[in-house]
Enzyme design. Sequence first.
Site, PDB file in Angstrom:
ATOM      1  N   ASP A 188       0.450   9.302   2.598  1.00  0.00           N
ATOM      2  CA  ASP A 188      -0.186   8.092   3.087  1.00  0.00           C
ATOM      3  C   ASP A 188       0.269   6.928   2.203  1.00  0.00           C
ATOM      4  O   ASP A 188       1.020   7.136   1.243  1.00  0.00           O
ATOM      5  CB  ASP A 188      -1.705   8.256   3.125  1.00  0.00           C
ATOM      6  CG  ASP A 188      -2.334   8.354   1.742  1.00  0.00           C
ATOM      7  OD1 ASP A 188      -1.634   8.757   0.798  1.00  0.00           O
ATOM      8  OD2 ASP A 188      -3.530   8.037   1.597  1.00  0.00           O
ATOM      9  N   SER A 239      -5.172   2.343   1.000  1.00  0.00           N
ATOM     10  CA  SER A 239      -5.101   3.797   1.162  1.00  0.00           C
ATOM     11  C   SER A 239      -4.561   4.133   2.548  1.00  0.00           C
ATOM     12  O   SER A 239      -3.494   3.675   2.936  1.00  0.00           O
ATOM     13  CB  SER A 239      -6.470   4.421   0.913  1.00  0.00           C
ATOM     14  OG  SER A 239      -6.402   5.821   0.927  1.00  0.00           O
ATOM     15  N   ASP A 250      -1.493   9.439  -2.314  1.00  0.00           N
ATOM     16  CA  ASP A 250      -2.340  10.475  -2.902  1.00  0.00           C
ATOM     17  C   ASP A 250      -2.589  11.616  -1.920  1.00  0.00           C
ATOM     18  O   ASP A 250      -3.042  12.686  -2.321  1.00  0.00           O
ATOM     19  CB  ASP A 250      -3.651   9.894  -3.442  1.00  0.00           C
ATOM     20  CG  ASP A 250      -4.519   9.245  -2.387  1.00  0.00           C
ATOM     21  OD1 ASP A 250      -4.064   9.076  -1.240  1.00  0.00           O
ATOM     22  OD2 ASP A 250      -5.678   8.889  -2.722  1.00  0.00           O
TER      23      ASP A 250
END
Length: 413
Positions: free
Chosen positions: A164, A17, A168
Amino acid sequence: PAIRHLGAVAGVEVTASHNPPRDNGYKVYLGDGSQIVPPADAGIAAEIDAIASLHDVPRPESGWETLDEAVLDAYLARTDAVLAAGSPRTARTVYTAMHGVGKDVLLAAFARAGFPEPVLVAEQAEPDPDFPTVAFPNPEEPGAMDLAFGRARATDPDLIIANDPDADRCAVAVKDGGDWRMLRGDEVGALLAAHLVRRGVQGTFAESIVSSSLLGRIAGKAGLPYEETLTGFKWIARVDGLRYGYEEALGYCVDPEGVRDKDGITAALLITELASGLKEEGRTLLDLLDDLAVEHGLHATDQLSVRVQDLSLIADAMRRLREQPPTRLAGLAITRAEDLNKGTETLPPTDGLRYTLDGARVIVRPSGTEPKLKCYLEVVVPVPERADLPAAHARAKELLEAVKRDLSAAAGI
């Protein structure tokens, strides 16, 4: 989106992430397409704990299928519905994928929509699990957007878009005076809400408790249902009748029927549509933010975020605030102090504290994904006339700095 498209019972995404590469992990989604919440998380953890050795885990050599581009094609087809038919598509963008996976999908979505092709930040355009140009591949972190700002200074676009690494989240930067600045997640959240209201959408607007209360005012004036949830899209995505949801950490759900989670690609499309419409009127995103401040009051937000090596420091700060709660912050009396560990009438229990002040709000909680203590601050300053905006901004900045200072002292951080 693949879960909902295929009718799968669950899905797993392997990703770091927006975290450093050493934090690589995975997200688990159930059949409705939203991330797991209790008790599913505890059940999965128990199954993991019951494994004595990986050699005991069966790994079939057949019976599984590698998907082709059909899932991506179905997602791109859905992006058409995010935009209004015949809307302006003229805004020019600089785009960075932050060493992640967003570039090809975003470029395809923008081309499909008819926007000008984004100018890429070449150094961050291709996937690289080492994230070589940034310490933390999170657009919110200091320095992460420096290359994008440099590209924008050279090409003078209408806005900067950043995803990112797992695409998302969507960050937006605009030219403010002579240089570029990041919009806060709450600012983008309010802009997208105002845009959807202007388009006449119906359904529930939702946000997490750490996001700006401005969304509730926008929804209320438009006569739309509004709900507040615990932190995280795993909660926002479960709101009945959800039409739009956002969280201050750069997460926006603008197509809940297709993606029951934050999605940086469709959010980028929608904010670029809004910027295009304003451009046709000779206005900018900042002008619309000023309109919202005059209409609803200036809702200014900030965050006090403390990263630690020793997690016990976070527990110590939370315990100190519970045992010796502040009575005033920035000279404002705390009119209500809530320990969210006990839950509320509308929220299940969570490790957090919420302080309500006259014209301000503070929430303190440990981060769910990083070794951080996070304090979310909001002040609301009335703006009687447009000419009062500079004074309101100055007052809001003064109050936010004072709240930060007093809260740091109270928490011992």
